[in-house]
Enzyme design. Structure first.
Site, PDB file in Angstrom:
ATOM      1  N   LEU A 156       0.887  -1.161   0.000  1.00 45.99           N
ATOM      2  CA  LEU A 156       0.000   0.000   0.000  1.00 45.99           C
ATOM      3  C   LEU A 156       0.925   1.209   0.000  1.00 45.99           C
ATOM      4  CD1 LEU A 156      -3.014   0.767   0.078  1.00 45.99           C
ATOM      5  CD2 LEU A 156      -2.854   0.837   2.560  1.00 45.99           C
ATOM      6  N   ASP A 157       0.750   2.097  -0.958  1.00 47.15           N
ATOM      7  CA  ASP A 157       1.648   3.246  -1.097  1.00 47.15           C
ATOM      8  C   ASP A 157       1.771   4.027   0.206  1.00 47.15           C
ATOM      9  OD1 ASP A 157       1.972   2.706  -3.807  1.00 47.15           O
ATOM     10  OD2 ASP A 157       0.368   4.072  -4.404  1.00 47.15           O
TER      11      ASP A 157
END
Length: 194
Positions: free
Chosen positions: A41-42
């Protein structure tokens, strides 16, 4: 014994156990040895990350060939048109090729939403809306690129569901153990929105 955790990753936290580039890491929140993120997840995205010590489960969650659905709440700049939503539903062409069709719908601001730290930058002359996107693939920054491709830049991105798991009442930075799923419960992970 296998272990599975759900973690609500705050904005600005890197999705690994080693700090990098001045960012906090999962290790700053989850003091559990031998678990690893199943997927990414960024750093500038928030929400659900599955952590496990089970290699097969990591692969089932993170490998796109398993087509496990993932749902996102997306605050976008502008007014989503029916045409833009139809494009998201049928798939959009990105610089690395066309996406698979996605579940896409306009939603109200989620009731369980928390304040982001730091707050998003908003332009008061331009409205913002929330949409929910459900994907079964996981390209780099895919949600942001998809919304930009239909003229709706992403301001805030929260993953709220991965397969059978959801955030429920987890606040940012919180985590909890969950039962290890059976292989049957992971198969198919049907799309929930259209």
């Amino acid at each position: 014994m296998s272990r599975v955790l759900v973690f609500n990753k705050p904005h600005g936290v890197i999705c690994q156990f080693t700090s990098e580039g001045g960012h906090r890491s999962i290790k700053d929140f989850v003091p559990v040895p031998s678990v690893y993120p199943a997927g990414r997840l960024d750093t500038d995205s928030e929400g659900l990350v599955i952590l496990t010590d089970e290699g097969r489960l990591q692969a089932a969650v993170s490998n796109p060939r398993h087509k496990m659905s993932k749902s996102y709440w997306v605050q976008v700049e502008g007014e989503p048109t029916q045409e833009a939503m139809a494009k998201l539903r049928s798939g959009v062409t990105l610089n690395d090729g066309p996406t698979l069709p996605a579940g896409a719908r306009i939603i109200s601001e989620p009731e369980s939403l928390w304040e982001r730290d730091p707050p998003i930058r908003m332009r008061f002359a331009i409205p913002t809306k929330w949409i929910e996107l459900e994907l079964t693939e996981g390209r780099n920054r895919q949600v942001r690129r998809m919304t930009a491709a239909v003229g709706l830049p992403t301001l805030r991105l929260i993953r709220h569901r991965v397969g059978p798991w959801s955030l429920e009442d987890l606040a940012p930075g919180q985590w909890r153990d969950v039962p290890v799923p059976t292989p049957e419960s992971l198969r198919g992970s049907p799309a929930r929105i259209r």
